[in-house]
Design an enzyme around this catalytic site. Structure first.
Site, PDB file in Angstrom:
ATOM      1  CE1 TYR A  85      -3.600   2.408   0.427  1.00  0.00           C
ATOM      2  CE2 TYR A  85      -2.389   3.345   2.403  1.00  0.00           C
ATOM      3  CZ  TYR A  85      -3.298   3.413   1.568  1.00  0.00           C
ATOM      4  OH  TYR A  85      -4.274   4.674   1.908  1.00  0.00           O
TER       5      TYR A  85
ATOM      6  CG  ASP B  71       5.898   3.827   0.803  1.00  0.00           C
ATOM      7  OD1 ASP B  71       6.308   4.539   1.573  1.00  0.00           O
ATOM      8  OD2 ASP B  71       4.781   3.608   0.191  1.00  0.00           O
TER       9      ASP B  71
ATOM     10  CE  LYS C 201       1.335   5.034   8.183  1.00  0.00           C
ATOM     11  NZ  LYS C 201       1.141   4.313   6.878  1.00  0.00           N
TER      12      LYS C 201
HETATM   13  C1  LIG Z   1       0.819   4.786   5.601  1.00  0.00           C
HETATM   14  C2  LIG Z   1       1.253   4.671   4.428  1.00  0.00           C
HETATM   15  C3  LIG Z   1       1.012   5.411   3.156  1.00  0.00           C
HETATM   16  C4  LIG Z   1       0.226   6.472   3.019  1.00  0.00           C
HETATM   17  O1  LIG Z   1       0.420   7.306   4.084  1.00  0.00           O
HETATM   18  P1  LIG Z   1      -0.787   8.487   4.358  1.00  0.00           P
HETATM   19  O2  LIG Z   1      -0.207   9.437   5.215  1.00  0.00           O
HETATM   20  O3  LIG Z   1      -1.783   7.692   5.259  1.00  0.00           O
HETATM   21  O4  LIG Z   1      -1.300   9.016   3.044  1.00  0.00           O
HETATM   22  C5  LIG Z   1       1.856   5.171   2.116  1.00  0.00           C
HETATM   23  N1  LIG Z   1       2.988   3.993   2.193  1.00  0.00           N
HETATM   24  C6  LIG Z   1       3.239   3.240   3.042  1.00  0.00           C
HETATM   25  C7  LIG Z   1       3.998   1.990   3.083  1.00  0.00           C
HETATM   26  C8  LIG Z   1       2.216   3.410   4.438  1.00  0.00           C
HETATM   27  O5  LIG Z   1       2.355   2.693   5.467  1.00  0.00           O
END
Ligand SMILES: *Cc1c(COP(=O)(O)O)cnc(C)c1O
Length: 449
Positions: free
Chosen positions: A154, A249, A281
């Site tokens: 994701y 990511d 995060k």
């Molecule tokens: C949480 C997450 C996102 C999205 O971040 P948001 O701040 O919720 O838009 C993208 N990539 C990874 C790996 C994530 O865990």
């Protein structure tokens, strides 16, 4: 410290029930992010009134040990004094300037200092924005349109990344959501994770059209599914051979798996680092701050220096950046050591109790990040992750919640801990586990007396 014996009855939640009714009238599904609605586990979510350290307090006064930690950011625990003070000091000086400010520079310097291959960053407000912008940069820099992503990874709700695998390997993606244009999903190639042959095959067919491969540094959004040895290195070699970029990511893993994220554990792969990274995060400390970054020559493609446009009214917000900076500076070696202790104490106890209750399960790790799959076999890709006993998880989840432990309400999520999970909080989790493990095999899902 003594811990109050766990209640075996349902918690009383009239105030949460009332809020959920009001919320449903004015907010789709009653929530502002789908997983919060408890769709996967059923029931009404507690509405949270306050959080401190390892504990959540809901609007009915029930207390829970928090194993969501805002899905990762609250690595120091809720309302940590260092972060609270930084936020208050920043807020006293104004909320948003729409002009450069010092905190942005300090946060960017902190990120660059921590992750060696990252020479420059651009600050944004969410992980979604970070991956969306990194994708545009990769396409702008390469002059190519197609992107490769992996099923089960994701990257936020970016159109091009909300694609599911079509049938067979190396087919183009199908929209994973209504409203994603088929043309957008068509530029996305969705492959099974940990399958280098599938990547080689996709590049053999479409190599000259592929701008980038984007991957979770170590996936956490299908539960924890670390790369098998050689997988990341293989991605690096294949992308480089075809002139495509590799985007790691680290929105979830960044500054959680180690001081330098997953990169800090795995390091250079195949002789060089990923070209671009995305963060979020932990680096926002619970406020909207995220970033993408990488080599300076690539980042120079961004406006105002280069032709790739990217902007944000609240990007580098002075309060959010102050929070993020304080959160990162609070992440000392002692904090990472405590995360290790807490996560192992909880995971080992969970595994022991599930084993005693005869519940097939497997615990998987990425640094101190772990999740528990309700199946007996290791999970290497999304198809594996989907092949678990979701009903068993729901029973386990609700039995934990009744006893005052708030797990993520889905079987596909990391159990997030913080350095504020002290012995009282850890013991509260450990005390709840035997009943929850037995509830899995109990047909009606209630706790045995
Ligand atoms: C949480 C997450 C996102 C999205 O971040 P948001 O701040 O919720 O838009 C993208 N990539 C990874 C790996 C994530 O865990």
């Amino acid at each position: 410290m003594t811990h109050r014996p766990a209640s075996t009855t349902s918690r009383s939640m009239p105030a949460s029930d009332t809020l959920m009714r009001r919320a449903r009238a004015v907010i789709p599904g009653g929530v502002n992010s789908p997983v919060r609605a408890f769709g996967a586990v059923g029931g009404t979510p507690p509405f949270i009134d306050a959080a401190k350290g390892a504990w959540l307090t809901d609007v009915d006064g029930n207390r829970y040990v928090d194993l969501i930690c805002s899905w990762g950011p609250m690595i120091l625990g809720h309302a940590h004094p260092l972060v609270e003070q930084a936020v208050q000091e920043a807020a006293r000086k104004g909320f948003s300037f729409g002009a450069p400010s010092a905190n942005e520079v300090a946060l960017a310097e902190e990120l660059v200092a921590r992750v060696a291959p990252v020479e420059q960053v651009r600050l944004v407000s969410s992980g979604t924005e970070a991956t969306m912008s990194a994708l545009r940069l990769a396409r702008g820099a390469t002059g190519r349109d197609k992107v490769v992503k992996f099923a089960g990874c994701y990257h936020g709700h970016v159109d091009a990344l909300l694609a599911s695998a079509g049938s067979g390997v190396a087919t183009f993606g199908l929209p994973d959501s209504a409203g994603v244009p088929a043309s957008s999903a068509h530029e996305t190639i969705v492959l099974p994770y940990n399958d280098l042959d599938a990547v080689r095959q996709a590049f053999a067919q479409h190599g000259s059209e592929i701008a980038c491969v984007i991957t979770e540094a170590s996936p956490g959004n299908m539960g924890v599914v670390p790369p098998t040895p050689g997988f990341t290195a293989g991605l690096r070699e294949i992308t480089r051979a075809h002139g495509a970029l590799l985007i790691s990511d680290e929105v979830m893993t960044g500054f959680r798996c180690s001081a330098a994220g997953w990169y800090g554990l795995e390091g250079e792969q195949g002789g060089s680092a990923p070209d671009l990274f995305t963060f979020g995060k932990v680096m926002g400390g619970g406020f909207p701050a995220a970033a993408f970054g990488g080599r300076a020559d690539l980042m120079a493609q961004l406006a105002p220096e280069g032709p790739v446009y990217q902007a944000g009214t609240l990007s580098g917000n002075p309060v959010a950046t102050a929070a993020g900076l304080a959160n990162l500076r609070g992440c000392t070696p002692e904090v990472y050591a405590r995360l290790d202790v807490v996560s192992h104490a909880i995971a080992d106890a969970a595994s022991e109790q599930l084993t005693l209750a005869g519940v097939p399960h497997v615990v998987q790790w990425a640094g101190s990040m772990f999740s528990v799959f309700f199946r007996g076999e290791p999970v290497r890709c999304y198809d594996d992750a989907k092949d678990q006993d979701l009903a068993a998880f729901s029973r386990f989840f609700h039995a934990m919640l009744r006893q005052g432990v708030h797990l993520p309400p889905s079987a596909f999520e990391v159990w997030f801990v913080s350095a504020a999970h002290d012995d009282e909080a850890v013991n509260a989790v450990i005390d709840a586990l035997p009943g929850a493990a037995r509830a899995v095999t109990d047909s009606d899902g209630t706790l045995p007396a």
